[in-house]
Design an enzyme around this catalytic site. Structure first.
Site, PDB file in Angstrom:
ATOM      1  N   ASP A 166       2.754   2.727 -15.160  1.00 31.20           N
ATOM      2  CA  ASP A 166       1.553   2.325 -15.906  1.00 31.20           C
ATOM      3  C   ASP A 166       1.693   0.869 -16.374  1.00 31.20           C
ATOM      4  O   ASP A 166       0.792   0.036 -16.170  1.00 31.20           O
ATOM      5  CB  ASP A 166       1.397   3.281 -17.097  1.00 31.20           C
ATOM      6  CG  ASP A 166       0.087   3.139 -17.843  1.00 31.20           C
ATOM      7  OD1 ASP A 166      -0.818   2.456 -17.338  1.00 31.20           O
ATOM      8  OD2 ASP A 166      -0.020   3.718 -18.943  1.00 31.20           O
TER       9      ASP A 166
ATOM     10  N   SER B 187       4.261  12.124 -13.480  1.00 31.33           N
ATOM     11  CA  SER B 187       5.053  12.881 -14.477  1.00 31.33           C
ATOM     12  C   SER B 187       6.566  12.874 -14.235  1.00 31.33           C
ATOM     13  O   SER B 187       7.305  13.466 -15.023  1.00 31.33           O
ATOM     14  CB  SER B 187       4.584  14.348 -14.614  1.00 31.33           C
ATOM     15  OG  SER B 187       3.393  14.422 -15.363  1.00 31.33           O
TER      16      SER B 187
HETATM   17  N1  AR6 Z   1       5.896   1.824  -8.230  1.00 33.60           N
HETATM   18  C1  AR6 Z   1       6.090   3.121  -7.897  1.00 33.60           C
HETATM   19  N2  AR6 Z   1       6.680   4.006  -8.717  1.00 33.60           N
HETATM   20  C2  AR6 Z   1       7.099   3.568  -9.937  1.00 33.60           C
HETATM   21  C3  AR6 Z   1       6.930   2.244 -10.369  1.00 33.60           C
HETATM   22  C4  AR6 Z   1       6.289   1.355  -9.451  1.00 33.60           C
HETATM   23  N3  AR6 Z   1       6.081   0.058  -9.757  1.00 33.60           N
HETATM   24  N4  AR6 Z   1       7.443   2.132 -11.616  1.00 33.60           N
HETATM   25  C5  AR6 Z   1       7.923   3.338 -11.960  1.00 33.60           C
HETATM   26  N5  AR6 Z   1       7.726   4.210 -10.947  1.00 33.60           N
HETATM   27  P1  AR6 Z   1       6.361   7.057 -15.148  1.00 33.60           P
HETATM   28  P2  AR6 Z   1       5.082   9.553 -16.062  1.00 33.60           P
HETATM   29  C6  AR6 Z   1       8.053   5.645 -10.839  1.00 33.60           C
HETATM   30  O1  AR6 Z   1       7.307   7.106 -16.286  1.00 33.60           O
HETATM   31  O2  AR6 Z   1       6.363  10.291 -15.955  1.00 33.60           O
HETATM   32  C7  AR6 Z   1       3.985   5.547 -19.215  1.00 33.60           C
HETATM   33  O3  AR6 Z   1       4.497   4.954 -20.380  1.00 33.60           O
HETATM   34  C8  AR6 Z   1       9.081   6.203 -11.792  1.00 33.60           C
HETATM   35  O4  AR6 Z   1      10.385   5.931 -11.302  1.00 33.60           O
HETATM   36  O5  AR6 Z   1       5.746   5.759 -14.801  1.00 33.60           O
HETATM   37  O6  AR6 Z   1       3.832  10.191 -15.519  1.00 33.60           O
HETATM   38  C9  AR6 Z   1       2.537   6.015 -19.375  1.00 33.60           C
HETATM   39  O7  AR6 Z   1       1.815   5.147 -20.232  1.00 33.60           O
HETATM   40  C10 AR6 Z   1       8.765   7.693 -11.719  1.00 33.60           C
HETATM   41  O8  AR6 Z   1       9.363   8.269 -10.567  1.00 33.60           O
HETATM   42  O9  AR6 Z   1       5.109   8.089 -15.372  1.00 33.60           O
HETATM   43  C11 AR6 Z   1       2.696   7.374 -19.965  1.00 33.60           C
HETATM   44  O10 AR6 Z   1       2.864   7.317 -21.361  1.00 33.60           O
HETATM   45  C12 AR6 Z   1       7.249   7.724 -11.514  1.00 33.60           C
HETATM   46  O11 AR6 Z   1       6.892   6.384 -11.144  1.00 33.60           O
HETATM   47  C13 AR6 Z   1       3.962   7.889 -19.326  1.00 33.60           C
HETATM   48  O12 AR6 Z   1       4.721   6.728 -18.960  1.00 33.60           O
HETATM   49  C14 AR6 Z   1       6.462   8.111 -12.730  1.00 33.60           C
HETATM   50  O13 AR6 Z   1       7.122   7.645 -13.902  1.00 33.60           O
HETATM   51  C15 AR6 Z   1       3.687   8.662 -18.050  1.00 33.60           C
HETATM   52  O14 AR6 Z   1       4.886   9.215 -17.592  1.00 33.60           O
END
Ligand code: AR6
Length: 209
Positions: free
Chosen positions: A68, A156
């Site tokens: 995000d 997630s």
């Molecule tokens: N490209 C692809 N995947 C990514 C990237 C990227 N640039 N960056 C991280 N990931 P998360 P959630 C992966 O935490 O669990 C935020 O603060 C990461 O390694 O981004 O749904 C929001 O505002 C993981 O495998 O999302 C919410 O508060 C995946 O993306 C909360 O985090 C999802 O990790 C949402 O948590």
């Protein structure tokens, strides 16, 4: 149609994150493909404007950490402004868990961003259903907006703590159900471990049929 996966080392089709990117391709239906890619979703692009990336957001929709945060940084401040305009359905809630909202992509290579909120694994009453709803509603909003190419991260699986293997099965099987409406559905996964889980689960889920 054959559902046997084709392992590839280089993507040569519409994905312009192509050069050297690691990926695996599977048939979802006669007319749609699933691609599992390793990389940064903020860099994802295809040679069409009927495309979107999915942002794993929170219910406020005003940015955060993880993917995000990266998506908001890459899109620029207009994205936050557009999210702010999304009406609240409850105080502080623009997108309830499991639902999805769409905005433009602004400075991103992707034309649109579909924001969805996955479940917090440890506190959601029914994390399976909520995660499936995130995928379903993202795809529904995409379909309503004539999007044919869509890229998901592992919703997630970061801050929200969902176990990778269970999340992969839910994500892949839900996408399979709605695949007819899309040309290509991509997963863009940041880390090696999660990428391997996704490829293995795609083989299990998509070869069952
Ligand atoms: N490209 C692809 N995947 C990514 C990237 C990227 N640039 N960056 C991280 N990931 P998360 P959630 C992966 O935490 O669990 C935020 O603060 C990461 O390694 O981004 O749904 C929001 O505002 C993981 O495998 O999302 C919410 O508060 C995946 O993306 C909360 O985090 C999802 O990790 C949402 O948590």
């Amino acid at each position: 149609a054959s559902s046997s996966p084709t392992r590839i080392s280089r993507l040569t089709t519409v994905s312009s994150m192509a050069s050297g990117v690691e990926g695996a391709v599977f048939n979802l239906s006669d007319s749609s493909l699933l691609k599992i890619l390793k990389g940064d979703i903020t860099k994802w692009s295809v040679d069409t404007s009927s495309d979107a990336i999915v942002n794993p957001a929170n219910e406020r929709m005003l940015g955060g950490g993880g993917a995000d945060g990266a998506i908001h940084r890459a899109a620029g401040p207009q994205l936050r402004a557009a999210c702010y305009e999304v009406p609240e359905v409850l105080p502080g809630v623009r997108c309830p868990t499991g639902e999805a909202r769409i905005t433009p992509g602004f400075n991103l290579p992707a034309s649109r961003v579909i924001h969805t909120v996955g479940p917090v694994y440890d506190s959601d009453v029914n994390p399976k259903e909520s995660l499936a709803n995130s995928y379903k509603n993202s795809l529904r909003v995409a379909k309503e907006n004539n999007i044919k190419y869509i890229a998901f991260p592992a919703i997630s699986c970061g801050v929200y703590g969902y176990p990778f293997d269970e999340a992969a099965v839910i994500g892949i099987s839900t996408i399979k159900q709605f695949s007819n409406d899309f040309k290509e559905v991509h997963f863009v996964l940041f880390a090696d471990d999660i990428y391997s889980v996704w490829v293995n689960k795609a083989k299990e889920v998509l070869q069952k049929a």
